[in-house]
Motif scaffolding. Structure first.
Motif, mmCIF file in Angstrom:
data_model
loop_
_atom_site.group_PDB
_atom_site.id
_atom_site.type_symbol
_atom_site.label_atom_id
_atom_site.label_comp_id
_atom_site.label_asym_id
_atom_site.label_seq_id
_atom_site.Cartn_x
_atom_site.Cartn_y
_atom_site.Cartn_z
ATOM 1 N N PHE A 195 66.733 -67.076 -33.119
ATOM 2 C CA PHE A 195 66.711 -66.139 -33.744
ATOM 3 C C PHE A 195 65.249 -65.541 -34.145
ATOM 4 N N GLN A 196 65.032 -64.461 -34.430
ATOM 5 C CA GLN A 196 63.579 -64.072 -34.891
ATOM 6 C C GLN A 196 63.822 -63.268 -36.139
ATOM 7 N N MET A 197 62.548 -63.350 -37.054
ATOM 8 C CA MET A 197 62.671 -62.907 -38.361
ATOM 9 C C MET A 197 62.122 -61.495 -38.344
ATOM 10 N N ALA A 198 62.849 -60.693 -38.985
ATOM 11 C CA ALA A 198 62.429 -59.098 -38.974
ATOM 12 C C ALA A 198 62.973 -58.472 -40.389
ATOM 13 N N ASN A 199 62.184 -57.768 -41.061
ATOM 14 C CA ASN A 199 62.379 -57.403 -42.506
ATOM 15 C C ASN A 199 63.322 -58.548 -43.531
ATOM 16 N N GLY A 200 62.586 -59.732 -43.226
ATOM 17 C CA GLY A 200 63.420 -60.878 -43.699
ATOM 18 C C GLY A 200 64.749 -61.436 -43.606
ATOM 19 N N ARG A 201 65.203 -60.612 -42.371
ATOM 20 C CA ARG A 201 66.523 -60.927 -41.792
ATOM 21 C C ARG A 201 66.472 -61.810 -40.502
ATOM 22 N N PRO A 202 67.203 -62.836 -40.173
ATOM 23 C CA PRO A 202 67.230 -63.383 -39.045
ATOM 24 C C PRO A 202 67.709 -62.374 -37.866
#
Length: 267
Positions: A60-67
């Motif tokens: 998983f990668q983080m984007a906009n504070g979400r996994p």
């Protein structure tokens, strides 16, 4: 012309899969599998013209504070086509780990002498999409978006989570997707089940047709036909595009890391 024939073929193959976005609902991310790898070849008859590779990161990668699932699609011309018009396009989407909704989208185009890079950040709470030039990371535009908006990569996985067994032949559904600073509203028609031949053997598929607007390149509004595997994977097996200058096709070339093995019949 080259954008329609090469980049356009790959994008059509992806965006068409999100047309089952009924009532703008957002479905669970059951169609995404970390580490999935799928390759396609684009060809005119027996002549290879391009290839497309779809990869899901194994973490998983983080984007906009979400996994998020990080999905990268690479499209490139090959063979003689590469001499005539060189294309190297990359589309990357960060898709929420719980619901199929894009948080960030990246596009890098290299088509002949034309080059462009862009980033889109989706704010689903405020219903806006912000676009940025990657050269200086400055915001270009802020556009209002409807609930359930998809990008061209996340849409590919949206439809793979849908239950085609609840869809009747002849039914069509709306789609809203965001691409190139525009919102596109289209429909897709479900045609039923069909068994097709591939280099791996025969396989049962769902046949779907995106209803295209009138234009100068395609034969008619039903010029694109897409066959999706009738199994838990629901991956595109073949795409055929009828152009006024000839027919173009996209076929599954190789795959790994799928949710379940594809069931081909070699009899």
């Amino acid at each position: 012309m080259k954008n329609i024939l090469i980049g356009g073929t790959i994008l059509l193959s992806l965006t068409a899969f999100s047309f089952f976005q009924e009532n703008n609902k957002i479905v669970d991310s059951t169609s995404l599998v970390k580490g999935e790898h799928i390759e396609y070849r684009v060809h005119y008859g027996f002549v290879n013209a391009a290839e497309a590779v779809v990869d899901v990161d194994d973490k998983f990668q983080m984007a906009n504070g979400r996994p998020c699932y990080k999905v990268v699609v690479n499209g490139r011309t090959t063979g003689v086509t590469d001499w005539v018009t060189r294309v190297r396009d990359t589309w990357t989407s960060h898709i929420d780990s719980e619901k199929i909704m894009p948080h960030q989208f990246y596009m890098k185009k290299q088509e002949g002498n034309y080059k462009a890079e862009e980033k889109v950040i989706f704010d689903h709470q405020q219903n806006v999409a912000k676009t940025f030039e990657l050269i200086d990371d400055k915001e270009k535009k802020t556009l209002s978006i409807p609930d359930g908006i998809q990008d061209v990569v996340s849409s590919y996985y949206y439809v793979r989570a849908m239950d085609f067994n609840k869809t009747k032949p002849g039914e069509s559904y709306p789609l809203s997707f965001f691409f190139d600073n525009k919102i596109y509203n289209m429909r897709l028609k479900f045609k039923g089940k069909e068994t097709i031949k591939t280099k791996f053997g025969k396989i049962e598929t769902y046949k779907i047709i995106p209803m295209l607007p009138k234009n100068n390149f395609f034969v008619d509004e039903e010029s694109v036909i897409i066959w999706v595997s009738n199994d838990a994977n629901k991956i595109p097996i073949r795409v055929e595009i009828g152009l006024k200058i000839g027919a173009l096709a996209l076929d599954l070339r190789s795959y790994s890391g799928l949710k379940q093995d594809l069931k081909f019949d070699n009899n």
